[in-house]
Design an enzyme around this catalytic site. Structure first.
Site, PDB file in Angstrom:
ATOM      1  N   HIS A   1      24.714   8.228  26.049  1.00  0.00           N
ATOM      2  CA  HIS A   1      25.436   9.151  26.933  1.00  0.00           C
ATOM      3  C   HIS A   1      26.477   8.364  27.723  1.00  0.00           C
ATOM      4  CE1 HIS A   1      22.001  12.339  27.103  1.00  0.00           C
ATOM      5  NE2 HIS A   1      22.328  11.991  25.872  1.00  0.00           N
TER       6      HIS A   1
ATOM      7  N   GLU B   1      27.361   8.369  30.766  1.00  0.00           N
ATOM      8  CA  GLU B   1      26.881   7.804  32.037  1.00  0.00           C
ATOM      9  C   GLU B   1      26.117   6.499  31.813  1.00  0.00           C
ATOM     10  OE1 GLU B   1      26.383  10.863  30.850  1.00  0.00           O
ATOM     11  OE2 GLU B   1      26.158  12.363  32.439  1.00  0.00           O
TER      12      GLU B   1
ATOM     13  N   CYS C   1      22.247  14.675  32.643  1.00  0.00           N
ATOM     14  CA  CYS C   1      20.968  15.183  32.136  1.00  0.00           C
ATOM     15  C   CYS C   1      19.813  14.446  32.826  1.00  0.00           C
ATOM     16  CB  CYS C   1      20.905  14.974  30.626  1.00  0.00           C
ATOM     17  SG  CYS C   1      20.719  13.237  30.170  1.00  0.00           S
TER      18      CYS C   1
ATOM     19  N   CYS D   1      19.926  10.532  32.252  1.00  0.00           N
ATOM     20  CA  CYS D   1      20.927   9.830  33.056  1.00  0.00           C
ATOM     21  C   CYS D   1      20.602   9.923  34.543  1.00  0.00           C
ATOM     22  CB  CYS D   1      22.316  10.377  32.769  1.00  0.00           C
ATOM     23  SG  CYS D   1      22.830  10.062  31.071  1.00  0.00           S
TER      24      CYS D   1
HETATM   25 ZN   LIG Z   1      22.695  12.071  29.956  1.00  0.00          ZN
END
Ligand SMILES: [Zn+2]
Length: 172
Positions: free
Chosen positions: A65, A67, A95, A98
């Protein structure tokens, strides 16, 4: 908690850069989500330390991801254990995965553009944590609460990028 007063939105150049990065990701057949880590000391000067787009499809890595990529990049490059003093800006609400990372690395503030419409999200995790904390329960509550700042003015453009991408995937 830091004592810096965060503006309602990061400056335009940051928002535009992140949306461009997300758009580029889509052109490379990647989910259009971008994130950046910034230093902001409260005097209106923002310093970009790292920027990345999602890479879950290209890397075949469900953990890649945006992040996480910037968090890893900054920690490794600057040899930092924690990220106090850093601000994360993401084109999509982080999410659960993260959110865990930004709590554990003690990031000071999180801006996000579009609100996520699936899974357990940053705001859910923080609501839960604050509820438990208010009850005086240690379980379920985090002892680090970053400042959470939704950037409503950018939400639509970011959501549209995602919508277009998934529509194309379905029809392509
Ligand atoms: Zn995430």
């Amino acid at each position: 908690m830091s004592e810096i007063e965060y503006p309602a939105s990061p400056p335009d150049w940051i928002c535009e850069r992140l949306l461009l990065e997300a758009e580029r990701a889509a052109q490379n057949d990647e989910i259009p989500i971008a994130a950046g880590l910034y230093r902001y000391d409260g005097d209106a000067s923002w310093q970009e330390i790292s920027i990345a787009a999602n890479a879950t499809i290209t890397r075949k890595d469900p953990l890649a991801h945006a992040e996480m990529l910037v968090i890893d990049d900054v920690r490794r490059r600057l040899n930092l254990e924690y990220l106090n003093g850093f601000v994360l800006v993401s084109s999509l609400e982080p999410c659960l995965y993260c959110t865990g990372a930004l709590l554990l690395t003690r990031i000071d503030a999180v801006y996000y553009f579009a609100r996520s419409d699936k899974g357990i999200r940053l705001c859910d995790a923080m609501d839960l944590s604050l509820t438990h904390k208010a009850r005086g329960e240690k379980a379920g509550s985090s002892n680090h609460h970053p400042e959470i700042l939704p950037v409503d003015s950018m939400a639509e453009r970011s959501a549209l990028l995602l919508e277009r991408f998934f529509k194309q995937k379905r029809h392509g």
